[in-house]
Design a protein around this motif. Structure first.
Motif, PDB file in Angstrom:
ATOM      1  N   ALA A  34       0.833  -1.209   0.000  1.00 43.06           N
ATOM      2  CA  ALA A  34       0.000   0.000   0.000  1.00 43.06           C
ATOM      3  C   ALA A  34       0.864   1.254   0.000  1.00 43.06           C
ATOM      4  CB  ALA A  34      -0.940  -0.011   1.210  1.00 43.06           C
ATOM      5  N   ILE A  35       1.936   1.240   0.783  1.00 41.40           N
ATOM      6  CA  ILE A  35       2.845   2.395   0.800  1.00 41.40           C
ATOM      7  C   ILE A  35       3.509   2.557  -0.554  1.00 41.40           C
ATOM      8  CG2 ILE A  35       4.994   3.286   1.794  1.00 41.40           C
ATOM      9  CD1 ILE A  35       4.055   2.094   4.495  1.00 41.40           C
ATOM     10  N   PRO A  45      -5.644   0.905  -0.539  1.00 44.20           N
ATOM     11  CA  PRO A  45      -6.803   0.267   0.109  1.00 44.20           C
ATOM     12  C   PRO A  45      -7.183   1.004   1.396  1.00 44.20           C
ATOM     13  CG  PRO A  45      -5.123  -1.359  -0.453  1.00 44.20           C
ATOM     14  CD  PRO A  45      -4.525  -0.011  -0.695  1.00 44.20           C
ATOM     15  N   SER A  46      -8.474   1.166   1.625  1.00 48.24           N
ATOM     16  CA  SER A  46      -8.941   1.917   2.796  1.00 48.24           C
ATOM     17  C   SER A  46      -8.448   1.301   4.104  1.00 48.24           C
ATOM     18  CB  SER A  46     -10.463   2.014   2.794  1.00 48.24           C
ATOM     19  OG  SER A  46     -11.035   0.714   2.797  1.00 48.24           O
ATOM     20  N   LEU A  47      -8.228  -0.010   4.114  1.00 47.88           N
ATOM     21  CA  LEU A  47      -7.741  -0.694   5.311  1.00 47.88           C
ATOM     22  C   LEU A  47      -6.437  -0.091   5.820  1.00 47.88           C
ATOM     23  CD1 LEU A  47      -7.984  -3.114   7.298  1.00 47.88           C
ATOM     24  CD2 LEU A  47      -6.716  -4.467   5.613  1.00 47.88           C
ATOM     25  N   PHE A  48      -5.587   0.393   4.890  1.00 47.66           N
ATOM     26  CA  PHE A  48      -4.278   0.921   5.270  1.00 47.66           C
ATOM     27  C   PHE A  48      -4.156   2.435   5.069  1.00 47.66           C
ATOM     28  CE2 PHE A  48      -3.300  -3.534   3.995  1.00 47.66           C
ATOM     29  CZ  PHE A  48      -2.995  -4.000   5.264  1.00 47.66           C
ATOM     30  N   ALA A  49      -5.267   3.104   4.825  1.00 47.03           N
ATOM     31  CA  ALA A  49      -5.220   4.540   4.531  1.00 47.03           C
ATOM     32  C   ALA A  49      -4.584   5.338   5.670  1.00 47.03           C
ATOM     33  CB  ALA A  49      -6.615   5.065   4.221  1.00 47.03           C
ATOM     34  N   ARG A  53      -1.171   7.513   5.439  1.00 48.71           N
ATOM     35  CA  ARG A  53      -1.155   8.939   5.805  1.00 48.71           C
ATOM     36  C   ARG A  53      -0.087   9.210   6.860  1.00 48.71           C
ATOM     37  NH1 ARG A  53      -6.790   8.444   5.427  1.00 48.71           N
ATOM     38  NH2 ARG A  53      -6.969   8.212   7.687  1.00 48.71           N
ATOM     39  N   ALA A  54       0.056   8.295   7.814  1.00 48.35           N
ATOM     40  CA  ALA A  54       1.080   8.462   8.860  1.00 48.35           C
ATOM     41  C   ALA A  54       2.478   8.435   8.249  1.00 48.35           C
ATOM     42  CB  ALA A  54       0.931   7.367   9.919  1.00 48.35           C
ATOM     43  N   PHE A  55       2.702   7.530   7.296  1.00 42.76           N
ATOM     44  CA  PHE A  55       3.991   7.482   6.590  1.00 42.76           C
ATOM     45  C   PHE A  55       4.257   8.798   5.868  1.00 42.76           C
ATOM     46  CE2 PHE A  55       5.948   6.713   2.390  1.00 42.76           C
ATOM     47  CZ  PHE A  55       7.228   6.356   2.794  1.00 42.76           C
ATOM     48  N   GLN A  56       3.256   9.304   5.155  1.00 38.59           N
ATOM     49  CA  GLN A  56       3.423  10.562   4.415  1.00 38.59           C
ATOM     50  C   GLN A  56       3.662  11.735   5.358  1.00 38.59           C
ATOM     51  OE1 GLN A  56      -0.260  10.288   2.249  1.00 38.59           O
ATOM     52  NE2 GLN A  56       0.691   9.233   0.510  1.00 38.59           N
ATOM     53  N   GLN A  57       2.968  11.744   6.497  1.00 37.01           N
ATOM     54  CA  GLN A  57       3.172  12.808   7.476  1.00 37.01           C
ATOM     55  C   GLN A  57       4.571  12.728   8.080  1.00 37.01           C
ATOM     56  OE1 GLN A  57       0.966  15.408   8.154  1.00 37.01           O
ATOM     57  NE2 GLN A  57       2.809  16.200   9.142  1.00 37.01           N
ATOM     58  N   GLY A 161      -2.457  -1.014  10.852  1.00 39.67           N
ATOM     59  CA  GLY A 161      -3.600  -0.643  11.666  1.00 39.67           C
ATOM     60  C   GLY A 161      -3.325   0.355  12.763  1.00 39.67           C
ATOM     61  N   SER A 162      -2.080   0.802  12.911  1.00 36.30           N
ATOM     62  CA  SER A 162      -1.729   1.708  14.010  1.00 36.30           C
ATOM     63  C   SER A 162      -1.981   3.175  13.671  1.00 36.30           C
ATOM     64  CB  SER A 162      -0.258   1.529  14.396  1.00 36.30           C
ATOM     65  OG  SER A 162       0.585   2.032  13.352  1.00 36.30           O
ATOM     66  N   GLY A 163      -1.855   3.535  12.408  1.00 34.53           N
ATOM     67  CA  GLY A 163      -1.959   4.944  12.029  1.00 34.53           C
ATOM     68  C   GLY A 163      -0.814   5.778  12.561  1.00 34.53           C
ATOM     69  N   VAL A 164       0.295   5.122  12.905  1.00 34.30           N
ATOM     70  CA  VAL A 164       1.466   5.810  13.465  1.00 34.30           C
ATOM     71  C   VAL A 164       2.707   5.371  12.702  1.00 34.30           C
ATOM     72  CG1 VAL A 164       2.924   6.071  15.520  1.00 34.30           C
ATOM     73  CG2 VAL A 164       0.442   5.898  15.775  1.00 34.30           C
TER      74      VAL A 164
END
Length: 195
Positions: A34-35, A45-49, A53-57, A161-164
């Motif tokens: 996904a990355i 995929p929405s599962l890893f969105a 986003r955390a990677f991009q941030q 799934g962490s969003g971090v």
């Protein structure tokens, strides 16, 4: 047949997979993909969105930009005859290029030596290797290795799934020392094999 070790190994692997033993690994592989899709500008995929986003941030927070030309690149280090594929290269605000890797495991705590070794191999490689269509290797080619920082590499640590996402700097000069030590051990083992 109890004597068929290969069949028994396959049965054990299938049982472990059915019990969920590979689930974490498979999630990490999917997040990694996904990355990669996001780097290529493709939908994620929405599962890893949230993770993407955390990677991009994390990139933005540290002033880093992905060099899309050098994403998922196979490299060859001729002298020790080592090859590998690094995840990506990133540049800082001064346009210094760094080797980077994405890790999705639960912890980085006990893996510093192996990560340092892995990233040092990539950074010290002689060339980019591109496999052609011919199975005999006759269409394979090499290109120049981009000039990358020889002292530091990065790991982006993001668990599915962490969003971090957390950025870790890796000392690849130390990794180069470990590569040399491993090569000495390999040579010593080869020498012993002829006894």
């Amino acid at each position: 047949d109890p004597g068929d070790r290969a069949a028994l190994d396959r049965i054990c692997e299938d049982a472990a997979a059915s019990g969920g033993a590979t689930e974490r690994r498979d999630e990490g592989t999917a997040l990694h993909a996904a990355i990669e899709r996001s780097i290529l500008g493709q939908p994620v995929p929405s599962l890893f969105a949230a993770d993407v986003r955390a990677f991009q941030q994390c990139l933005r927070d540290h002033g880093l930009t992905v060099d899309a030309e050098h994403s998922e690149v196979m490299v060859v280090w001729d002298e020790p005859k080592i090859a590998g594929r690094f995840d990506l290269a990133v540049s800082d605000r001064s346009n210094v290029l760094y080797i980077a890797d994405i890790k999705t495991g639960a912890s980085l705590e006990w893996s510093g030596g192996s990560f340092s070794t892995q990233l040092a191999i990539y950074a010290n490689s002689d060339s980019i290797y591109q496999q052609g269509d011919a199975s005999d290797g006759s269409q394979d080619s090499r290109g120049p290795m981009p000039p990358v920082n020889g002292t530091t590499a990065f790991i982006f640590h993001v668990q599915p799934g962490s969003g971090v996402c957390r950025l870790a700097e890796v000392d690849i000069q130390y990794g180069r020392e470990l590569v040399d030590l491993n090569l000495q051990v390999r040579e010593a083992q080869i020498g012993r094999a002829h006894v």
